[in-house]
Scaffold this motif. Structure first.
Motif: not given
Length: 240
Positions: A54-66, A92-95, A123-128
């Motif tokens: 149900k999210a519009t986008s997902v933020l993967a926060v920190g090295a472990c999540s990303a 879903k779009p992931v940042i 975003l760069d090539s690694k989604g950041r």
């Protein structure tokens, strides 16, 4: 979330039901066995997937999540948010806001960008977020770079004369790290790893953690290659 227990669960469930939110995820998702992450008797992975739908986008926060980070090397076989979503067939779009820990400027700045513009930042090539990652390596922007060019590499931690010398021979991963730490710094701009005598561990890159260990040796890949290239270049200059 200030509430706890039933009240917190009610707010969470109501928010998920309504949808349209930005989901922020911290930590890797265990892939070896769901029992590594249980919440109220239910695998945490299930809660994550329901919230992501149900999210519009997902933020993967920190090295472990990303990118999986340290948990990728543990029995839990932690995987990134992007990989977990792919496995669950949730598009879903992931940042990816990597580094360990996440830099507060990166997190708040990204959230504000999405809220104000209603768009995902470039975003760069690694989604950041490209405004924080991917442009210049830590090595190229390091205040120790002049010592690298001069062939001055720290060998003795106890020698005051060497305290500001290049740390490549100690295993610095700056050449592999494309983050703005050298400019943004940490602790409200006071300091960061290289300025306090530590070396760059490339904690914002997908290679962290398993591909950059042992942290304090030059045997870990890119640092060794850069060092060899530098010595070769210096030898050519001397012979010319």
């Amino acid at each position: 979330m200030a509430a706890a227990g039933d009240m917190a669960e009610e707010v969470l469930n109501a928010t998920i039901k309504e949808g349209g939110y930005i989901l922020i995820v911290e930590g890797a998702i265990p892939s070896a066995d769901d029992r590594f992450w249980m919440h109220a008797g239910v695998p945490g992975r299930h809660h994550f997937e329901e919230a992501a739908k149900k999210a519009t986008s997902v933020l993967a926060v920190g090295a472990c999540s990303a990118f999986g980070g340290i948990p990728r090397t543990t029995p839990s076989k932690g995987i990134s948010v992007s990989e977990a979503l792919k496995n669950a067939r949730i598009n879903k779009p992931v940042i990816n806001i990597s580094t360990c820990p996440v830099h507060p400027d990166h997190l708040v700045g990204t959230i504000l960008y999405v809220l104000v513009t209603g768009k995902i930042p470039e975003l760069d090539s690694k989604g950041r977020p490209a405004m924080y990652f991917g442009e210049v390596s830590m090595h190229d922007n390091c205040r120790r770079r002049a010592h690298f060019d001069a062939g001055e590499f720290l060998k003795d931690w106890n020698d005051p004369k060497q305290k500001n010398w290049c740390l490549l021979e100690k295993g610095c991963k700056g050449p592999s790290s494309y983050i703005d730490c050298t400019v943004r710094r940490w602790n409200d701009g006071i300091n960061f790893c290289l300025d306090c005598g530590g070396l760059c561990q490339a904690c914002g890159e997908p290679i962290f953690y398993d591909k950059v260990t042992p942290l304090y040796t030059v045997d870990a890949g890119t640092a060794e290659k850069v060092l060899m290239a530098s010595k070769s270049s210096q030898s050519k200059i001397k012979n010319s």
